[in-house]
Design an enzyme around this catalytic site. Structure first.
Site, PDB file in Angstrom:
ATOM      1  CD  GLU A  55       5.314  -8.399   1.727  1.00  0.00           C
ATOM      2  OE1 GLU A  55       5.242  -8.012   0.553  1.00  0.00           O
ATOM      3  OE2 GLU A  55       4.444  -8.146   2.580  1.00  0.00           O
ATOM      4  CG  HIS A  70      -7.455   0.493  10.145  1.00  0.00           C
ATOM      5  ND1 HIS A  70      -7.474   0.429  11.524  1.00  0.00           N
ATOM      6  CD2 HIS A  70      -8.693   0.924   9.768  1.00  0.00           C
ATOM      7  CE1 HIS A  70      -8.677   0.815  11.959  1.00  0.00           C
ATOM      8  NE2 HIS A  70      -9.433   1.119  10.925  1.00  0.00           N
ATOM      9  CD  GLU A  71      -1.567  -0.340   3.296  1.00  0.00           C
ATOM     10  OE1 GLU A  71      -1.692  -1.557   3.082  1.00  0.00           O
ATOM     11  OE2 GLU A  71      -0.549   0.171   3.823  1.00  0.00           O
ATOM     12  CG  HIS A 103      -1.122  -8.191   5.662  1.00  0.00           C
ATOM     13  ND1 HIS A 103      -1.224  -8.761   4.428  1.00  0.00           N
ATOM     14  CD2 HIS A 103      -1.874  -8.952   6.503  1.00  0.00           C
ATOM     15  CE1 HIS A 103      -2.009  -9.829   4.493  1.00  0.00           C
ATOM     16  NE2 HIS A 103      -2.432  -9.959   5.736  1.00  0.00           N
ATOM     17  CD  GLU A 104       2.139  -5.102   3.842  1.00  0.00           C
ATOM     18  OE1 GLU A 104       1.825  -6.012   3.090  1.00  0.00           O
ATOM     19  OE2 GLU A 104       1.309  -4.373   4.396  1.00  0.00           O
ATOM     20  CD  GLU A 122       1.682  -9.951   3.740  1.00  0.00           C
ATOM     21  OE1 GLU A 122       1.378 -10.260   2.590  1.00  0.00           O
ATOM     22  OE2 GLU A 122       1.938  -8.790   4.061  1.00  0.00           O
ATOM     23  CD  GLU A 144       0.777  -9.397  -0.810  1.00  0.00           C
ATOM     24  OE1 GLU A 144      -0.294  -8.885  -0.485  1.00  0.00           O
ATOM     25  OE2 GLU A 144       1.876  -8.962  -0.460  1.00  0.00           O
TER      26      GLU A 144
HETATM   27  C1  NOJ Z   1      -0.386  -5.545   1.098  1.00  0.00           C
HETATM   28  C2  NOJ Z   1      -1.167  -6.614   1.787  1.00  0.00           C
HETATM   29  O1  NOJ Z   1      -0.362  -7.723   2.053  1.00  0.00           O
HETATM   30  C3  NOJ Z   1      -2.353  -6.954   0.925  1.00  0.00           C
HETATM   31  O2  NOJ Z   1      -3.052  -8.038   1.470  1.00  0.00           O
HETATM   32  C4  NOJ Z   1      -3.223  -5.727   0.804  1.00  0.00           C
HETATM   33  O3  NOJ Z   1      -4.300  -6.018  -0.042  1.00  0.00           O
HETATM   34  C5  NOJ Z   1      -2.439  -4.560   0.218  1.00  0.00           C
HETATM   35  N1  NOJ Z   1      -1.227  -4.358   0.939  1.00  0.00           N
HETATM   36  C6  NOJ Z   1      -3.223  -3.268   0.261  1.00  0.00           C
HETATM   37  O4  NOJ Z   1      -3.376  -2.850   1.588  1.00  0.00           O
HETATM   38 CA    CA Z   2       2.135  -7.850   1.886  1.00  0.00          CA
END
Ligand code: NOJ
Ligand code: CA
Length: 702
Positions: free
Chosen positions: A174, A416-417, A485-486, A504, A510
């Site tokens: 990132e 799902h974070e 993401h990540e 992502e 963001e």
């Molecule tokens: C990073 C993600 O890129 C973002 O889209 C998300 O809202 C936050 N993490 C929280 O999970």
């Molecule tokens: Ca991110």
């Protein structure tokens, strides 16, 4: 497929030691030549030229192993085989309906006498757009398990190229891009290595792939990898004095780089080359080097245009993922006893508003973040069980929303974070997916913010690479599409796992709310991050001036129209309209483009492109007589020349969304015009783009 054996050509050259044997293959169109050779020390070398210009000077191949003789020298060639392939295949979702896979292959079998006569193979595939090669470790009694301490593949470049780079890092991609020359990398690396959550920058000089370079003679060179499976991701060490890049694999927690068992192989190392920047964006080489999918049924994998309870979390003060004012929470706590913080975003009523908006404007899905317990202290504590992925907050009514979404014909999108706790996620994965199936969810956005658990593993190491694939493959068993993401940067695995619909893995929208992205960012991303696969960039921000606070002005550094162009220039079969519904309602004529634009395509034409400066792309909607064009520029205004000769015979109506004459990303971003124009395949449009601006066009048959 025809297979034949070529005679060995014995040569005596003095490249670096006497070459004992060498063999050259050409690309089908003969523009590329790749020569493989073994010298008198038994070292393996390769070199690559394009239209008689060197692209890769003679470069070393091999691997160092842990606690045992490396695979570096003492090789003799025991066999070679050449093959030619010319086939076409159809991606499930994509930029093209049909993709041609056309290459000449050389498979070299090397024997290493001093290491028990063990065998390794190197497979080269030379396409009209570049080279792919990988190491293969066939099953044999002389070699079974081994641990790679480093892959030693070199890319000796032919000059001091311009390079668009982000710093080498084991955990995050990132970073913003920096443009420099190879020789200047040491001078700019510190400044380029800005602070990011959970980063592990490589201390010696290194960059990430896809690495995009331009030579002084106008050659465009892109180095990346394809089919990253059961192996760590590749960064590139840079010897800035000699223009040499070499593999730097991401280590595991104890410093090893790859655990191998024969029969296996490394990912492909890819070098895409052209003297026309447009060909880099049009290349399908990375997809071609990935395995076809073995999913029997792919009919459930569908393109997704979605909105979400999301951007409001990034705009200061609007709403929060967390429900309560509590701290130090545990999954066993009774959250209904906690005091609501009054700003929770994912409430039943609020999600219903989004569902209404989605239904009214034709969106497929609504992402809801912050629906499940645990967000009160999700970050920073490196704790294992942050989320359980199945327990909603007290004000999020799963049953009611399931039924409401059904009644509206819209899907809810799961979030799902994982907080980077891969162990916790893997343990809970099946229950989480079952919960989704029970509640009619068919897509999930995953996230890996923070330092990985198992502790000291990295986002881009071998075991996490396997984790992401496991999640995608497991999701397919439940009929679920995944947007991660990540996660590690993509390498074309969306061909093999077509439900891994987007990622992502780069600096996305963001960051417009966290300091801003430079206007050139999205003229670089398609040449770098997107070479590996679709990106969930989350475009569509209309209210670009975000707030004026104690830090001054926060703004999205584009014009409104440039945000429209992204739906075409930033390829993804999963696209978000990221702004708040009320902002779309203020600009209904511009919003029309987002409602109309396709996200899955029959064909693509890259009309204009220069990394760091501008990109103009036209695409034909899948199965429809509709075309969409997007053009973006960096901080400089420009005139795009848009040749519509890709259109078939007939008359068409174009709707042109253009920056206003007085528009610019920083002064007047919301100035735009929408005009109709009759066009045919003979039409050439001249379209002005504002500084930091864009153009978006939809075309329909009359
Ligand atoms: C990073 C993600 O890129 C973002 O889209 C998300 O809202 C936050 N993490 C929280 O999970
Ligand atoms: Ca991110």
């Amino acid at each position: 497929m025809k297979r034949f054996k070529l005679q060995w050509i014995l040569l005596l050259l003095f490249i670096s030691g006497a070459t004992l044997s060498a063999q050259t293959i050409s690309s089908p169109d003969k523009d590329f030549q790749m020569t493989f050779s073994v010298n008198d020390k038994g070292e393996a070398w390769y070199e690559l030229s394009f239209k008689n210009q060197p692209v890769i000077r003679p470069s070393r191949l091999g691997l160092e192993l842990k606690n045992t003789e490396g695979m570096m020298d003492g090789f003799t060639v025991s066999d070679t085989e050449t093959t030619s392939v010319d086939e076409t295949w159809e991606p499930v979702l994509g930029e093209y309906k049909e993709i041609r896979d056309n290459y000449n292959e050389l498979l070299v079998t090397l024997k290493q006498e001093k290491a028990n006569n063990r065998i390794i193979q190197i497979r080269f595939r030379l396409f009209d757009d570049g080279l792919g090669f990988r190491y293969e470790f066939p099953q044999q009694s002389q070699l079974n398990y081994f641990v790679i301490s480093e892959e030693m593949t070199e890319f000796r470049l032919a000059g001091d190229h311009k390079i668009f780079f982000i710093p080498g890092d084991y955990d995050t991609n990132e970073y913003p891009y920096t443009t420099t020359t190879i020789s200047e990398l040491p001078a700019v690396m510190d400044k380029a290595t800005i602070q990011i959550t959970a980063q592990s920058p490589i201390r010696n000089l290194a960059v990430q792939t896809p690495s995009m370079m331009v030579s002084n003679d106008g050659l465009y060179i892109n180095i990346h990898e394809a089919a990253l499976v059961d192996y760590p991701a590749m960064d590139l060490n840079v010897d800035a004095d000699n223009f040499i890049m070499s593999t730097h694999l991401v280590p595991d927690a104890v410093g090893n780089k790859g655990y191998m068992q024969t029969e296996s192989q490394t990912p492909w190392r890819t070098i895409i080359v052209s003297d026309d920047a447009r060909d880099i964006l049009a290349s399908n080489l990375i997809l071609n080097l990935n395995e076809p999918t073995d999913y029997e049924d792919t009919s459930w994998i569908k393109p997704v245009k979605y909105i979400g309870v999301w951007w409001e979390y990034f705009i200061r003060g609007k709403s929060t993922w967390a429900y309560s004012t509590a701290t130090n929470v545990k999954l066993t706590d009774d959250f209904s006893k906690f005091t609501p913080n009054g700003h929770h975003g994912a409430t039943t009523e609020h999600v219903k508003e989004y569902l209404d908006f989605a239904a009214a404007h034709g969106f497929d899905a609504v992402l809801v973040e912050g629906w499940n317990i645990g967000w009160e202290d999700w970050i920073g504590n490196w704790k294992e069980n942050v989320f359980d992925f199945v327990t909603p907050y007290p004000d999020f009514d799963v049953d009611a929303l399931r039924e409401y979404a059904k009644s509206k014909g819209v899907r809810l999108m799961m979030h799902h974070e994982t907080s980077a706790s891969a162990t916790n996620y893997e343990r809970r994965l099946d229950r989480a997916f079952q919960f989704m199936q029970d509640n009619n969810y068919n897509s999930v956005k995953t996230g890996y913010v923070g330092q990985i658990i198992p502790r000291r593993e990295h986002h881009d190491g071998q075991s996490m690479v396997n984790h992401y694939i496991h999640v995608a493959r497991r999701a397919a068993d439940y009929g679920i599409m995944v947007n991660s993401h990540e996660a590690v940067r993509p390498t074309g695995l969306n061909r093999t796992y077509p439900n891994w619909i987007a990622q992502e893995s780069a600096r996305g929208t963001e960051f417009e709310a966290m300091g801003g992205l430079p206007p050139e960012h999205t003229t670089i991303l398609p040449f770098t991050r997107l070479m590996g696969g679709p990106m969930d960039y989350t475009p569509g921000i209309f209210q670009t001036l975000l707030s004026k606070d104690e830090n001054g002005e926060q703004r999205v550094n584009t014009t409104l129209v440039k945000q429209l162009a992204y739906y075409v220039t930033m390829y993804s079969p999963l696209q978000m309209a990221a702004d708040l519904p009320e902002n779309y309602m203020r600009f209904p004529d511009a919003f029309q483009f987002i409602k109309d634009v396709a996200v899955d395509w029959d064909d693509t034409w890259v009309l204009e492109a220069e990394p760091g400066d501008y990109i103009t792309i036209a695409r034909k909607a899948k199965g429809k007589d509709e075309w969409y064009i997007g053009g973006v520029t960096d901080e400089s205004g420009r005139t795009a020349r848009i040749d519509l000769s890709f259109l078939p015979e007939g008359k068409f109506e174009a709707t042109i969304y253009a920056d206003g004459k007085d528009a610019s990303w920083n002064e007047n971003p919301q100035s735009y015009t929408v005009k109709s124009k009759k066009v045919t395949s003979k039409t050439q449009l001249k379209q002005d783009l504002a500084p930091g601006g864009g153009v978006a066009i939809s075309i329909k048959r009359i």
